[in-house]
Write an enzyme that holds these catalytic residues in place. Structure first.
Site, mmCIF file in Angstrom:
data_model
loop_
_atom_site.group_PDB
_atom_site.id
_atom_site.type_symbol
_atom_site.label_atom_id
_atom_site.label_comp_id
_atom_site.label_asym_id
_atom_site.label_seq_id
_atom_site.Cartn_x
_atom_site.Cartn_y
_atom_site.Cartn_z
ATOM 1 C CG ASP A 87 58.075 19.576 38.439
ATOM 2 O OD1 ASP A 87 58.925 20.334 37.945
ATOM 3 O OD2 ASP A 87 58.162 18.345 38.385
ATOM 4 C CG HIS A 117 61.175 21.167 41.002
ATOM 5 N ND1 HIS A 117 61.136 19.973 40.318
ATOM 6 C CD2 HIS A 117 60.821 20.873 42.274
ATOM 7 C CE1 HIS A 117 60.767 19.004 41.136
ATOM 8 N NE2 HIS A 117 60.557 19.527 42.317
#
Length: 470
Positions: free
Chosen positions: A286, A320
């Site tokens: 993430d 991300h």
């Protein structure tokens, strides 16, 4: 106007942020001088020169032996005697959650590994949070609550042992439940937590834990002051990895995070002040670093911005985003300084990202980035989004503010789809975005801008072409 806040005193440095090089230089110079002041104000840990080896308290690096009690006894003894180092020697030690105490440095020697239980029943209920909402839930794997002068250091490894066979499967697929499988997305779990927080139910009555499938954070310092995480490697995390929460004077130095599970953010300072993240490597599932300040009504209840955060000499690989602010951002963020970092991976979506929406709201301001090198990013170099949405509709009546975002001396080899992708509200445009001495190659589009006010471009080249002010 750029506001720098410290100790409830607001120092107002008024700039017109006009389209010329000299004022750009003034803005940058004054901001980075402020960063030096912040750095000198971050208190550092200090420990007695006394050691407590967990072997002396009954711990053994034997498969399936639970060393939780031995480690706990060593920590308690160390703290009661005024503090020092609790030594985890070379070897693999199986354990449940570890709770730190005042003046304790949990030190993992080279070759030491703490392998944490994946049995949720081993984790007691404590005051913590899940995705920006406070609750009573599973203890983080390493946890400190209202402690002072604490640390986790050394060249060893923290292994959460999370995988698709245990913690990770609770997230479901695409944030949806899988029939017959335990899931955080069942109505009585994550959605219920968000709902009761909006109803302002006291945190002490937001009881989750067993059979609610909200995964624990890995390392969480909750309402702590003066803490250090240094040198260690962290892998296979159930959820968010390093999570300082409502804490001050936090230093994270030389840490390697390698964990690609769902929601495996590398470092998430939330409601924190005076945070120094340096010399770290993030390779995550993430965001690499995500600065937060609470979700929706719970963030507004706490009303505590994250501020005075320095990020230096870090390496971002998969993720991300490299440095991200949001999306749990209702309390706001200000005074973030990023310098001398590298970001590079075909699996890195963005370099710098701010994400919020009109349920979150929040004021995000005074973000300064300089002297960074970006290899490859998938989507864009800079993304500023007031319409971030996951888990369905995320629209509300709390229109966010994003202003004073400044990047200088940035080199990008492969910029993905956009140099800048920005989406603001007509009634609340994104204000004062500056690029100075920025070179971006191999990017499909210069800018995609909606409701952006005062974008200033100085000495910037995109795909070999010099870009003028917008």
């Amino acid at each position: 106007m750029i506001l720098f806040k410290k100790n409830n005193t607001v120092l107002c440095l008024t700039f017109l942020f006009m389209l010329n090089v000299s004022l750009h230089a003034q803005v940058s110079d004054l901001a980075w001088k402020k960063s030096k002041t912040i750095l000198t104000n971050i208190k550092q840990t200090s420990f007695k020169n006394k050691t407590y080896n967990i072997l002396d308290f009954g711990a053994q690096p034997i498969a399936k032996q639970d060393n939780t009690q031995a480690i706990t006894k060593a920590i308690n003894t160390c703290s009661k005697n005024g503090g020092g180092k609790v030594i985890i020697p070379k070897g693999k030690f199986f354990t449940g959650p570890i709770h730190l105490d005042n003046n304790v440095n949990l030190h993992l020697e080279e070759g030491a590994e703490l392998a944490f239980s994946t049995n949720s029943k081993d984790y007691p209920i404590v005051q913590t949070s899940f995705e920006g909402t406070e609750c009573m839930n599973y203890s983080p794997l390493i946890y400190a609550f209202q402690k002072t002068n604490i640390a986790v250091t050394g060249k060893g490894t923290l292994n959460g042992q999370a995988s698709e066979d245990n913690w990770w499967k609770w997230v479901g697929k695409d944030h949806k439940s899988i029939p017959g499988e335990p899931s955080q997305n069942d109505p009585e779990n994550r959605d219920r937590l968000v709902s009761i927080a909006e109803e302002n139910i006291p945190v002490s009555k937001r009881i989750f834990g067993e059979n609610h499938y909200l995964r624990p954070n890995f390392v969480e310092f909750f309402e702590c002051n003066t803490a250090l995480i240094e040198g260690i490697t962290i892998t296979n995390a159930p959820f968010w990895i390093i999570h300082p929460m409502k804490s001050k004077n936090i230093t994270i130095d030389g840490v390697t995070v390698a964990s690609h599970g769902p929601n495996n953010d590398g470092c998430d300072p939330e409601y924190c002040e005076n945070v120094w993240i340096k010399n770290c490597t993030f390779n995550t599932g993430d965001d690499c670093i995500a600065i937060k300040s609470g979700r929706d009504g719970d963030g507004r209840r706490v009303n505590m911005p994250s501020k005075n955060i320095l990020i230096q000499n870090c390496k971002m690989i998969d993720g991300h985003g490299g440095v991200v602010i949001g999306s749990e951002i209702s309390g706001g963020v200000n005074n973030v300084f990023v310098e001398n970092c590298t970001m590079d991976s075909p699996n890195l979506d963005r370099a710098i990202r701010i994400k919020t929406n009109s349920k979150r709201g929040g004021v995000i301001e005074n973000i300064f980035v300089r002297n960074c090198e970006v290899g490859t990013v998938k989507e864009c170099v800079l993304k500023l989004n007031m319409f971030y949405a996951i888990y369905g509709d995320q629209s509300g009546s709390f229109i966010p503010t994003i202003r004073n975002i400044y990047l200088e001396n940035i080199k990008v080899k492969n910029g993905g789809k956009y140099a800048i992708l920005a989406n603001g509200y007509e009634e609340s445009p994104i204000e004062n975005v500056g690029f100075k001495n920025v070179t971006i190659d191999k990017v499909e589009n210069d800018f995609s801008l909606k409701n952006v006010k005062n974008l200033q471009i100085t000495n910037t080249t995109i795909n070999g072409k010099k870009i003028e002010n917008q």
